[in-house]
Motif scaffolding. Structure first.
Motif, short mmCIF file in Angstrom:
data_model
loop_
_atom_site.label_atom_id
_atom_site.label_comp_id
_atom_site.label_asym_id
_atom_site.label_seq_id
_atom_site.Cartn_x
_atom_site.Cartn_y
_atom_site.Cartn_z
N SER A 128 0.83 22.16 24.70
CA SER A 128 0.64 21.31 23.52
C SER A 128 0.07 19.95 23.91
CB SER A 128 1.96 21.15 22.76
OG SER A 128 2.89 20.38 23.48
N HIS A 132 -3.61 18.71 22.64
CA HIS A 132 -3.74 17.41 21.98
C HIS A 132 -4.77 16.52 22.68
CE1 HIS A 132 -2.65 13.84 19.74
NE2 HIS A 132 -2.33 13.20 20.87
N SER A 149 4.04 21.93 17.29
CA SER A 149 3.62 20.59 17.71
C SER A 149 4.02 19.56 16.66
CB SER A 149 2.10 20.56 17.91
OG SER A 149 1.62 19.23 17.93
N TYR A 303 0.87 11.23 21.90
CA TYR A 303 1.49 12.55 21.88
C TYR A 303 2.96 12.43 21.45
CZ TYR A 303 3.40 16.99 23.45
OH TYR A 303 4.06 18.19 23.50
N VAL A 306 6.97 18.52 21.03
CA VAL A 306 7.10 19.84 20.42
C VAL A 306 8.50 19.96 19.84
CG1 VAL A 306 7.09 22.34 20.87
CG2 VAL A 306 5.51 20.84 22.11
#
Length: 450
Positions: A128, A132, A149, A303, A306
């Motif tokens: 993830s 991203h 995500s 970011y 998750v």
């Protein structure tokens, strides 16, 4: 097999995290998608909201007629589905194209620039992060994620078809269907011994995966693993290494040494050294692909994580509630390390649901050691998933091995009451079964109590 000739895709086990990402992908690409799952969940609700028809009884009579055309229908199944499943046997016995999820993933990615993340831990978070980073660097990327995500509220990032990012799953040797251009191996700890028998067989499978790269492909491995490749690590002499780690306002700030230069003042918001390692390898793979450094720095700072990977549900001075997918002793150790780094003086209550009888049996002593570190432990019954019970392997048996006086075996309907009786300032739920379904109720109860 030519996926372009397929009009309909039917999933057996459509609610699985990997299966549902494929379902979203085919739906977004104009295929008619439907399927079966054993239970209704948030994921099946989301798929149905897209217009995907799902039923929850194993019944051939509930399959839509358009899926019964052998020439235009692809049937996808997960290894978690038992061989006795009547729908699966119907399709197999009537000349349908029936493929495992991993095989379909291999077909989708074989004509793309494929970036694959392998390892017994860290696959979903690393995948993830990488998805991203590439998306934020305007790469035409499709990323299939093994979790939801927080940035995209989905297990599929769909920004183009030039590059694919996938988890290379060692379970059932699924990753051997892939042919990546860039790949990494994050870890090779003992796991899935119900499939492999011996840890040496598991290691051999990772070595086989390392040989699946396309010509001139690049392989990364965490420093210390017994495979020759580009190395990465934390505060060591790896080809890619994190240096000068600081924590500022709950955020990591660090530099990354690459083979050619140093990228300075990188910020990353997920706690735990294991997540630093995940961020490093995702960054390294994006650098090798050619993404600009400054764009990568901005992307990594944005970011969010998750769902069910160290997910905060309550974060106040007096009370913290975190939910995590950890289901292996090493993963539990990583979560404990992150908690102790962030909350060194706070009492921690951990509620753990063991996942699989075989895993509990194979790692009982390691589970006991990792769980004993917490101040209080509440243990739930084993979540069977695809397995039948194994004589003598119970949560009570595991509980007796835990070296901690503050330990209890409880049922799911006792969780809230037990939490309310505790004076712990940090509450943690961990496990890969259905314990995640309890989060909403726990969160609500804690908010009312506070």
């Amino acid at each position: 097999m030519n996926l372009n000739s397929i009009n309909n895709v039917y999933f057996i086990g459509i609610g699985g995290i990997g299966m549902s990402a494929l379902a979203r992908y085919f739906h977004a690409n104009g295929k008619y998608v439907g399927g079966y799952d054993k239970t209704m969940t948030g994921i099946t609700d989301e798929l149905m909201a897209l217009g995907i028809r799902i039923h929850f009884n194993d019944s051939i009579n509930e399959i839509e007629e358009r899926f019964l055309d052998t020439k235009t229908t692809l049937v996808v199944y997960t290894p978690a589905v038992p061989n006795s499943h009547s729908e699966l046997n119907y399709f197999r016995n009537n000349n349908f194209e029936v493929l495992k999820r991993s095989k379909v993933l291999g077909l989708i990615t074989e004509n793309t620039f494929c970036m694959a993340i392998a390892g017994t831990h860290g696959k979903t978070t690393t995948t993830s992060i990488l998805g991203h980073l590439l998306s934020e660097c305007n790469v035409e990327v499709t990323a299939f994620l093994g979790g939801i995500s927080e940035n995209y509220n989905s297990n599929l990032i769909l920004k183009g078809t030039k590059v694919s990012v996938v988890e290379a799953d060692e379970f059932d040797r699924s990753f051997l269907t892939l042919s990546p251009d860039i790949a990494c191996i994050t870890s090779m700890d003992s796991d899935h011994l119900d499939i492999y028998g011996e840890v040496s067989q598991l290691h051999d499978s990772f070595i086989d995966f390392s040989k699946k790269l396309k010509p001139n492909g690049k392989l990364f491995v965490r420093n210390g693993l017994p495979i020759k490749a580009i190395t990465y690590g934390i505060e060591d002499d790896s080809d890619y290494s994190i240096q000068n780690i600081k924590i500022q306002n709950g955020t990591y700030v660090f530099d990354v040494k690459t083979p050619n230069n140093v990228i300075k003042n990188i910020q990353f918001n997920l706690p735990g050294r294991h997540n630093l390692s995940n961020a490093l390898i995702a960054l390294a793979m994006a650098v090798e692909y050619g993404c600009p450094h400054q764009q990568l720095v901005r992307a990594l700072a944005s970011y969010k994580g998750v769902k069910r990977r160290f997910t905060y549900h309550i974060k106040t001075e007096s009370l913290v509630y975190i939910d995590d997918y950890a289901h292996h002793p090493q993963e539990i150790n990583a979560v404990f390390q992150a908690l102790k780094e962030m909350y060194p003086k706070k009492k921690v209550l951990a509620i753990f649901q063991p996942h699989l009888y075989s895993r509990t049996r194979d790692f009982a002593d390691e589970f006991a050691e990792s769980l004993s570190q917490f101040d209080e432990i509440l243990l739930l019954d084993i979540y069977p998933a695809r397995e039948l019970p194994i004589v003598g392997i119970t949560s009570k048996w595991l509980l007796d091995k835990i070296n901690n006086i503050s330990k209890q075996l409880i049922s799911k309907n006792e969780i809230v009451a037990k939490i309310k009786k505790s004076d712990a300032q940090v509450i943690l739920t961990i496990g890969a079964g259905d314990i995640g379904e309890e989060v909403k109720q726990i969160k609500q109860a804690l908010k009312v109590a506070s």
